[in-house]
Design a protein around this motif. Structure first.
Motif, short mmCIF file in Angstrom:
data_model
loop_
_atom_site.label_atom_id
_atom_site.label_comp_id
_atom_site.label_asym_id
_atom_site.label_seq_id
_atom_site.Cartn_x
_atom_site.Cartn_y
_atom_site.Cartn_z
N MET A 1 46.94 33.79 16.99
CA MET A 1 45.89 32.97 16.39
C MET A 1 44.97 32.43 17.48
N THR A 2 43.66 32.52 17.25
CA THR A 2 42.69 32.04 18.23
C THR A 2 42.50 30.54 18.09
N SER A 3 42.48 29.82 19.20
CA SER A 3 42.32 28.38 19.17
C SER A 3 40.93 28.01 18.68
N ASP A 4 40.83 27.07 17.77
CA ASP A 4 39.55 26.62 17.22
C ASP A 4 39.31 25.19 17.69
N PRO A 5 38.40 24.98 18.65
CA PRO A 5 38.18 23.64 19.18
C PRO A 5 37.62 22.68 18.15
N GLN A 6 37.07 23.22 17.04
CA GLN A 6 36.51 22.36 16.00
C GLN A 6 37.56 21.92 14.98
N LYS A 7 38.70 22.57 14.99
CA LYS A 7 39.73 22.24 14.01
C LYS A 7 40.33 20.87 14.32
N PRO A 8 40.38 19.97 13.35
CA PRO A 8 40.94 18.64 13.63
C PRO A 8 42.45 18.69 13.83
N ILE A 9 42.95 17.70 14.56
CA ILE A 9 44.40 17.54 14.71
C ILE A 9 44.90 16.89 13.43
N GLU A 10 45.70 17.60 12.67
CA GLU A 10 46.17 17.08 11.39
C GLU A 10 47.50 16.34 11.57
N VAL A 11 47.54 15.14 11.04
CA VAL A 11 48.71 14.27 11.20
C VAL A 11 49.21 13.83 9.84
N ALA A 12 50.52 13.93 9.63
CA ALA A 12 51.15 13.42 8.41
C ALA A 12 51.97 12.19 8.78
N ILE A 13 52.11 11.28 7.82
CA ILE A 13 52.86 10.03 8.05
C ILE A 13 53.92 9.88 6.98
N ILE A 14 55.18 9.67 7.39
CA ILE A 14 56.25 9.34 6.46
C ILE A 14 56.74 7.95 6.83
N PHE A 53 51.17 21.77 3.75
CA PHE A 53 49.97 21.54 4.56
C PHE A 53 50.12 21.95 6.02
N ARG A 54 51.36 21.97 6.55
CA ARG A 54 51.65 22.36 7.93
C ARG A 54 50.78 21.60 8.95
N PRO A 55 50.91 20.27 9.03
CA PRO A 55 50.15 19.51 10.03
C PRO A 55 50.66 19.80 11.43
N ALA A 56 49.91 19.37 12.44
CA ALA A 56 50.34 19.55 13.83
C ALA A 56 51.39 18.52 14.22
N ILE A 57 51.24 17.28 13.68
CA ILE A 57 52.08 16.15 14.10
C ILE A 57 52.55 15.37 12.87
N VAL A 58 53.76 14.87 12.93
CA VAL A 58 54.29 13.98 11.89
C VAL A 58 54.74 12.68 12.55
N LEU A 59 54.26 11.56 12.03
CA LEU A 59 54.77 10.25 12.43
C LEU A 59 55.87 9.90 11.44
N MET A 60 57.11 9.82 11.91
CA MET A 60 58.29 9.71 11.05
C MET A 60 59.01 8.38 11.25
N ASP A 61 59.05 7.57 10.19
CA ASP A 61 59.85 6.34 10.24
C ASP A 61 61.31 6.72 10.41
N ILE A 62 62.01 6.02 11.26
CA ILE A 62 63.41 6.36 11.50
C ILE A 62 64.32 5.87 10.38
N ASN A 63 63.95 4.74 9.75
CA ASN A 63 64.76 4.16 8.67
C ASN A 63 64.04 4.36 7.35
N LEU A 64 64.47 5.33 6.57
CA LEU A 64 63.84 5.65 5.29
C LEU A 64 64.86 5.55 4.17
N PRO A 65 64.42 5.23 2.95
CA PRO A 65 65.35 5.27 1.81
C PRO A 65 65.73 6.71 1.52
#
Length: 225
Positions: A1-14, A53-65
């Motif tokens: 896959m060719t790198s796209d400098p315009q593609k945003p860094i996609e982040v998911a949050i749990i 969605f396959r984001p680049a990064i996930v911010l993951m809470d360590i203590n989840l229900p």
């Protein structure tokens, strides 16, 4: 896959704390060339969306229900090893932080971190870094060394390509993805592709574990270019 400098860094949050989740979302969206694809309150819900969605990064809470952030991290890294996980935790949860890093998290953020620290951690991880304290990093490395020693003669022969070997060597030297790309004259997207292959071949889920296992394998002559 060719790198796209315009593609945003996609982040998911749990994150099950709605106020904190919304605060993290605002921080993510304050980063140039980054966007938050969603905030979910449980690992079960979040993992379904992340798989889609396959984001680049996930911010993951360590203590989840329900499923914990540690369990979710291990599951995510098993099926989508290219996704980078940053654990979000409270102070003095060293054992849980340690377990999360062993599960494949790239680093961690302390709740109540300044917005600037959150932004820096996201950019560091995306560039191939690993935000964590020296104490935690030392414990992770020691644990991986102990596991490698216990494996002993059971260690299988792993064949890395010449380029994968070069990337693994630079990971072990502590270089970030951008530095590896510059050193080898390739794109950061290509580096990420090689990383995915290295993770799969070495059966690891994080850069730290990959570096340690690569070095141990080289010493025992179980990795060949």
């Amino acid at each position: 896959m060719t790198s796209d400098p315009q593609k945003p860094i996609e982040v998911a949050i749990i994150e099950d704390n709605q106020a904190l989740g919304e605060s993290l979302q605002r921080v993510v969206e304050s980063i140039p060339n980054a966007r938050c694809i969603g905030v979910w309150g449980t690992a079960e819900e979040g993992l379904k969306k992340i798989d889609a969605f396959r984001p680049a990064i996930v911010l993951m809470d360590i203590n989840l229900p329900g499923m914990s952030g540690i369990e979710a991290t291990a599951l995510l890294k098993r099926h989508l090893p290219e996704i980078l996980v940053i654990i979000v935790t409270v102070h003095r949860e060293h054992e849980k932080i340690f377990d999360a890093l062993k599960a494949g998290a790239c680093g961690y953020l302390i709740k109540r971190s300044r917005a600037a620290d959150v932004r820096q951690a996201i950019m560091d991880v995306y560039a191939g870094g690993a935000p964590m304290s020296a104490e935690i990093a030392r414990r992770v490395v020691e644990a991986f060394h102990q596991n490698a020693a216990k494996a002993g003669a059971e260690t299988e022969t792993v064949v890395l390509s010449q380029r994968e070997t070069a990337v693994a060597k630079l990971i072990a030297e502590g270089l970030a993805n951008k530095e590896i790309a510059d050193r080898l004259g390739i794109s950061t997207e290509t580096v990420r592709g090689h990383l995915k292959n290295i993770y799969e071949k070495l059966h690891v889920r994080s850069r730290t574990e990959a570096a340690v296992k690569y070095l141990d394998s080289v010493r025992s002559r179980n990795v060949f270019p």
